[in-house]
Motif scaffolding. Structure first.
Motif, PDB file in Angstrom:
ATOM      1  N   VAL A 132      49.294  50.287  19.616  1.00  0.00           N
ATOM      2  CA  VAL A 132      47.867  49.973  19.610  1.00  0.00           C
ATOM      3  C   VAL A 132      47.496  48.958  18.523  1.00  0.00           C
ATOM      4  O   VAL A 132      46.364  48.478  18.478  1.00  0.00           O
ATOM      5  CB  VAL A 132      47.040  51.276  19.427  1.00  0.00           C
ATOM      6  CG1 VAL A 132      47.014  51.723  17.974  1.00  0.00           C
ATOM      7  CG2 VAL A 132      45.615  51.122  19.960  1.00  0.00           C
ATOM      8  N   ILE A 133      48.454  48.609  17.666  1.00  0.00           N
ATOM      9  CA  ILE A 133      48.152  47.695  16.551  1.00  0.00           C
ATOM     10  C   ILE A 133      47.745  46.314  17.051  1.00  0.00           C
ATOM     11  O   ILE A 133      46.716  45.762  16.632  1.00  0.00           O
ATOM     12  CB  ILE A 133      49.347  47.606  15.581  1.00  0.00           C
ATOM     13  CG1 ILE A 133      49.501  48.944  14.835  1.00  0.00           C
ATOM     14  CG2 ILE A 133      49.153  46.453  14.591  1.00  0.00           C
ATOM     15  CD1 ILE A 133      50.697  48.996  13.906  1.00  0.00           C
ATOM     16  N   MET A 134      48.526  45.717  17.947  1.00  0.00           N
ATOM     17  CA  MET A 134      48.170  44.379  18.429  1.00  0.00           C
ATOM     18  C   MET A 134      46.875  44.387  19.231  1.00  0.00           C
ATOM     19  O   MET A 134      46.037  43.480  19.051  1.00  0.00           O
ATOM     20  CB  MET A 134      49.306  43.775  19.256  1.00  0.00           C
ATOM     21  CG  MET A 134      49.076  42.310  19.619  1.00  0.00           C
ATOM     22  SD  MET A 134      48.720  41.243  18.184  1.00  0.00           S
ATOM     23  CE  MET A 134      50.316  41.225  17.378  1.00  0.00           C
ATOM     24  N   PRO A 135      46.624  45.359  20.109  1.00  0.00           N
ATOM     25  CA  PRO A 135      45.322  45.383  20.775  1.00  0.00           C
ATOM     26  C   PRO A 135      44.151  45.463  19.797  1.00  0.00           C
ATOM     27  O   PRO A 135      43.121  44.823  20.012  1.00  0.00           O
ATOM     28  CB  PRO A 135      45.403  46.641  21.651  1.00  0.00           C
ATOM     29  CG  PRO A 135      46.858  46.760  21.980  1.00  0.00           C
ATOM     30  CD  PRO A 135      47.567  46.332  20.725  1.00  0.00           C
ATOM     31  N   LEU A 136      44.306  46.233  18.726  1.00  0.00           N
ATOM     32  CA  LEU A 136      43.247  46.307  17.727  1.00  0.00           C
ATOM     33  C   LEU A 136      43.038  44.956  17.045  1.00  0.00           C
ATOM     34  O   LEU A 136      41.897  44.484  16.909  1.00  0.00           O
ATOM     35  CB  LEU A 136      43.590  47.368  16.676  1.00  0.00           C
ATOM     36  CG  LEU A 136      43.432  48.827  17.083  1.00  0.00           C
ATOM     37  CD1 LEU A 136      44.053  49.742  16.026  1.00  0.00           C
ATOM     38  CD2 LEU A 136      41.957  49.183  17.288  1.00  0.00           C
ATOM     39  N   MET A 137      44.117  44.335  16.624  1.00  0.00           N
ATOM     40  CA  MET A 137      44.007  43.070  15.909  1.00  0.00           C
ATOM     41  C   MET A 137      43.455  41.969  16.808  1.00  0.00           C
ATOM     42  O   MET A 137      42.580  41.198  16.417  1.00  0.00           O
ATOM     43  CB  MET A 137      45.370  42.686  15.330  1.00  0.00           C
ATOM     44  CG  MET A 137      45.859  43.628  14.231  1.00  0.00           C
ATOM     45  SD  MET A 137      47.548  43.276  13.674  1.00  0.00           S
ATOM     46  CE  MET A 137      47.359  41.620  12.991  1.00  0.00           C
ATOM     47  N   GLU A 138      43.977  41.889  18.026  1.00  0.00           N
ATOM     48  CA  GLU A 138      43.500  40.862  18.950  1.00  0.00           C
ATOM     49  C   GLU A 138      42.045  41.104  19.348  1.00  0.00           C
ATOM     50  O   GLU A 138      41.263  40.146  19.469  1.00  0.00           O
ATOM     51  CB  GLU A 138      44.378  40.834  20.197  1.00  0.00           C
ATOM     52  CG  GLU A 138      45.752  40.235  19.979  1.00  0.00           C
ATOM     53  CD  GLU A 138      46.584  40.211  21.244  1.00  0.00           C
ATOM     54  OE1 GLU A 138      47.561  39.444  21.286  1.00  0.00           O
ATOM     55  OE2 GLU A 138      46.271  40.968  22.188  1.00  0.00           O
ATOM     56  N   GLY A 139      41.696  42.372  19.572  1.00  0.00           N
ATOM     57  CA  GLY A 139      40.326  42.674  19.970  1.00  0.00           C
ATOM     58  C   GLY A 139      39.321  42.272  18.918  1.00  0.00           C
ATOM     59  O   GLY A 139      38.282  41.664  19.221  1.00  0.00           O
ATOM     60  N   LEU A 140      39.613  42.586  17.657  1.00  0.00           N
ATOM     61  CA  LEU A 140      38.693  42.246  16.581  1.00  0.00           C
ATOM     62  C   LEU A 140      38.624  40.736  16.349  1.00  0.00           C
ATOM     63  O   LEU A 140      37.548  40.186  16.081  1.00  0.00           O
ATOM     64  CB  LEU A 140      39.100  42.969  15.298  1.00  0.00           C
ATOM     65  CG  LEU A 140      38.869  44.480  15.303  1.00  0.00           C
ATOM     66  CD1 LEU A 140      39.463  45.113  14.045  1.00  0.00           C
ATOM     67  CD2 LEU A 140      37.379  44.815  15.417  1.00  0.00           C
ATOM     68  N   GLU A 141      39.761  40.067  16.465  1.00  0.00           N
ATOM     69  CA  GLU A 141      39.749  38.617  16.273  1.00  0.00           C
ATOM     70  C   GLU A 141      38.959  37.934  17.389  1.00  0.00           C
ATOM     71  O   GLU A 141      38.165  37.020  17.139  1.00  0.00           O
ATOM     72  CB  GLU A 141      41.170  38.057  16.224  1.00  0.00           C
ATOM     73  CG  GLU A 141      41.197  36.557  16.007  1.00  0.00           C
ATOM     74  CD  GLU A 141      42.557  36.024  15.599  1.00  0.00           C
ATOM     75  OE1 GLU A 141      42.637  34.846  15.217  1.00  0.00           O
ATOM     76  OE2 GLU A 141      43.543  36.784  15.659  1.00  0.00           O
ATOM     77  N   SER A 142      39.162  38.390  18.624  1.00  0.00           N
ATOM     78  CA  SER A 142      38.422  37.821  19.754  1.00  0.00           C
ATOM     79  C   SER A 142      36.929  38.054  19.592  1.00  0.00           C
ATOM     80  O   SER A 142      36.107  37.170  19.882  1.00  0.00           O
ATOM     81  CB  SER A 142      38.910  38.441  21.065  1.00  0.00           C
ATOM     82  OG  SER A 142      40.277  38.165  21.288  1.00  0.00           O
ATOM     83  N   LEU A 143      36.567  39.241  19.136  1.00  0.00           N
ATOM     84  CA  LEU A 143      35.157  39.565  18.925  1.00  0.00           C
ATOM     85  C   LEU A 143      34.536  38.650  17.876  1.00  0.00           C
ATOM     86  O   LEU A 143      33.433  38.124  18.059  1.00  0.00           O
ATOM     87  CB  LEU A 143      35.025  41.022  18.494  1.00  0.00           C
ATOM     88  CG  LEU A 143      33.610  41.555  18.267  1.00  0.00           C
ATOM     89  CD1 LEU A 143      32.811  41.504  19.566  1.00  0.00           C
ATOM     90  CD2 LEU A 143      33.662  42.989  17.725  1.00  0.00           C
ATOM     91  N   ALA A 144      35.261  38.427  16.772  1.00  0.00           N
ATOM     92  CA  ALA A 144      34.742  37.567  15.707  1.00  0.00           C
ATOM     93  C   ALA A 144      34.606  36.121  16.177  1.00  0.00           C
ATOM     94  O   ALA A 144      33.572  35.469  15.943  1.00  0.00           O
ATOM     95  CB  ALA A 144      35.661  37.639  14.489  1.00  0.00           C
TER      96      ALA A 144
END
Length: 219
Positions: A132-144
């Motif tokens: 779940v680490i990459m989904p979390l990191m990618e999700g937050l970066e995409s949101l920003a």
């Protein structure tokens, strides 16, 4: 007096000037020649510090992201520091919107990969499941990136036409915002983390562990 044969400026100073030019005039205004003129050196002297203009863009982006840092301790709650970093990333993008096209290509340009590697490592050490680490990191970066890009475009609207008169309801709610953009982003970032975790544990057929505050309330 002629210009010095060797660059008498630092790498840091060059990046600060490059970032200022990008902020004030846009990416197209930045060139090796322009930088040299601003720093009062021959443009070719800058190659003592940088291989190309692209390396300057990378350096300027990393300078703008100086406040996005992975903690050097395991004591901080991982949700708190991960969301805090997402907020700092969003703030940097809002402060330097002309860098957004460059940061859209962050991975192929290798911008901040060392920091991202540290983030992934610390999350794993703190017990976040690797899957779940990459989904979390990618999700937050995409949101920003998405939030900052939209907000910057909205702020750049000169309003020279009569859109306000033609769209009175939209104009009214835009002028009567009760929640700041910063607070909206923070709320969305927290919700995104929870949603990604819920999806991960649901797909694995597992119950999501209680968050620290939930444990405290239960006690």
């Amino acid at each position: 007096m002629g210009r010095p044969k060797q660059a008498l400026i630092s790498r840091r100073k060059t990046l600060e000037v490059a970032l200022r030019i990008i902020d004030e005039e846009g990416l197209d205004a930045l060139s090796i020649r322009r930088l040299g003129d601003e720093l009062n050196v021959r443009g070719i002297s800058l190659y003592h510090h940088f291989k190309s203009k692209e390396h300057i863009l990378v350096g300027a982006s990393e300078l703008a992201l100086a406040n996005v840092r992975t903690p050097n301790t395991t004591n901080a709650d991982w949700r708190e520091w991960l969301i805090s970093n997402a907020i700092e990333y969003w703030k940097a993008l809002r402060a330097h919107p002309n860098l957004i096209p460059i940061l859209m290509r962050r991975h192929p340009l290798r911008i901040g990969l060392t920091e991202h590697n540290a983030t992934a490592g610390l999350l794993a050490v703190q017990g976040v499941p690797p899957g779940v680490i990459m989904p979390l990191m990618e999700g937050l970066e995409s949101l920003a990136l998405g939030s900052a890009a939209y907000e910057s475009a909205a702020d750049a609207d000169t309003g020279t036409d009569d859109w306000q008169e033609q769209n009175p309801f939209l104009f009214h709610v835009r002028r009567n915002r009760d929640i700041s953009r910063a607070r909206v982003f923070e709320v969305m970032a927290k919700a995104a983390v929870d949603a990604v975790l819920d999806e991960y544990y649901a797909a694995a057929g597992m119950d999501a562990p209680l968050q620290p505050e939930a444990n405290a309330n239960k006690a």
